[in-house]
Design an enzyme around this catalytic site. Sequence first.
Site, PDB file in Angstrom:
ATOM      1  N   GLU A 253     -10.229 -17.049 -25.333  1.00  0.00           N
ATOM      2  CA  GLU A 253     -11.499 -16.397 -26.034  1.00  0.00           C
ATOM      3  C   GLU A 253     -12.153 -15.812 -24.685  1.00  0.00           C
ATOM      4  OE1 GLU A 253     -14.911 -15.512 -26.902  1.00  0.00           O
ATOM      5  OE2 GLU A 253     -15.230 -17.819 -27.627  1.00  0.00           O
ATOM      6  N   CYS A 287     -20.713 -14.250 -27.029  1.00  0.00           N
ATOM      7  CA  CYS A 287     -19.757 -13.418 -26.997  1.00  0.00           C
ATOM      8  C   CYS A 287     -19.462 -12.681 -27.953  1.00  0.00           C
ATOM      9  CB  CYS A 287     -18.295 -14.318 -26.673  1.00  0.00           C
ATOM     10  SG  CYS A 287     -18.083 -15.520 -28.068  1.00  0.00           S
TER      11      CYS A 287
END
Length: 479
Positions: A253, A287
């Site tokens: 990720e 993020c």
Amino acid sequence: MIETSHYPPLALFIDGAWIGAKGRRTHEVINPATGAPFAHLPLAEAADLDLALASADRAFRLWRHAGADQRAGVLRGAASLLRARIDAIATCAVLEQGKTLAEAKTEVLMSAALFDFYAEETRRLYGRVLVRPTGQRSMVTSEPIGPVAAFAPWNFPINNPARKLGGPIAAGCSVILKPAEEAPASAMAVVQALVDAGLPSGVVQLVFGVPDEVSRHLLASPIIRKMSFTGSTVVGRHLARLAADRTIRTTLELGGHAPVILFDDADLDRAVPLLAASKFRNAGQVCVSPTRFYVQDAIHDRFVAAMSERIGAIRPGDGLDPQSTMGPMANIRRPAAVSALVADAVAQGARLAQGGEPIGQGGYFWQPTMLTDVPATARIMQEEPFGPVIMTARFSSFDEVVEQANRLPFGLAAYAFTENGRRANLIADAIEAGMVAVNTTAIGAADAPFGGVKESGHGSEDGPEGVMACRITKAIHIA
């Protein structure tokens, strides 16, 4: 002076024992609200990592056979303990990472909810039986992949460790977790909750150290069968290369640069407060933070005015101060990085509508910032700012904004606002991202997969996918 008396002694957790700093290299833990060190973290040596590997290997051979009730009981018990200890855990997260106390408490609750979901998933590890002639059987089953090396960043110091641990534990795997050295006590609290809930010795190891030393050592070992990493694209590529040398399965990720598309029929009264809250939580160090705001011509100026009013009401300050609505950035690197990106954008013609400067009160504070009419050539439109900065650009047509939204190599999260149902369907299909939110900013949930595409990584955490990422498929044929 900020109260740190309740901050725990920092330690590694290897082979069922907490190991303190005596006689070891240490890392200074900095309070981002003051810029001052307040704790020392022990760093693992090669011998510690070897012990962690051996312990994880032994524990996996037992935990893989644990029944659903045992796995679920540990996860459910840990969830209850996290909720019971919410004040102490959240305070630690604020001291070492900087976010507001309210945000840290939300993070504890998110982690508990994830553990509860994974507890239920232990009962849903289904296979299937294939159609075969009488007297034959063909089955598709899954089984735990093996010991997992997991690497978690500092921006969500409670929830990131919970993500890295919950899926493997539910799947029947052991885990060696290396969280960020900037925020160790939060990860320790998550591990302690699992241990106190009855997790057998060795199923979880917690190590800190020089990142490249730890990753190379763990990923070179034949014991490790899977690697999970959350962090920057640059580091993710490096770890993927190390994992590829041994064909280790990976979940990555990585970085994002989330586009936000506001069509001219968007409900700004609803969109602006949602986007402001999402953009400036954790000082923009998220993020999936909405970042590149593409606003249709007819509503651009109205959006800027409404967002400016929202930004003006934000109160940066110490995360433990109940009056603060945005904490500092997490480390000394972040203000300098954001400053360079803002300066480049202004030099290329962007207008600074709000903020754009550090806040001189000690620590790593930065003004909530908005840049408007930012050219696509500006660095900040190419590189994720990971800070409290909004950038706007105008667009005219659907095709034009899709091209702009998809032009970067990242594809983690994306947002769109429109009151036209057909357009909502079309934009959700057209955007290249692992997660798309339309008329909302709620993009993560315990039961939903969390992950990206393109250079934002591959694989998912959370949801059933987070458990199955730690299991391998086996076909069995009996005649």
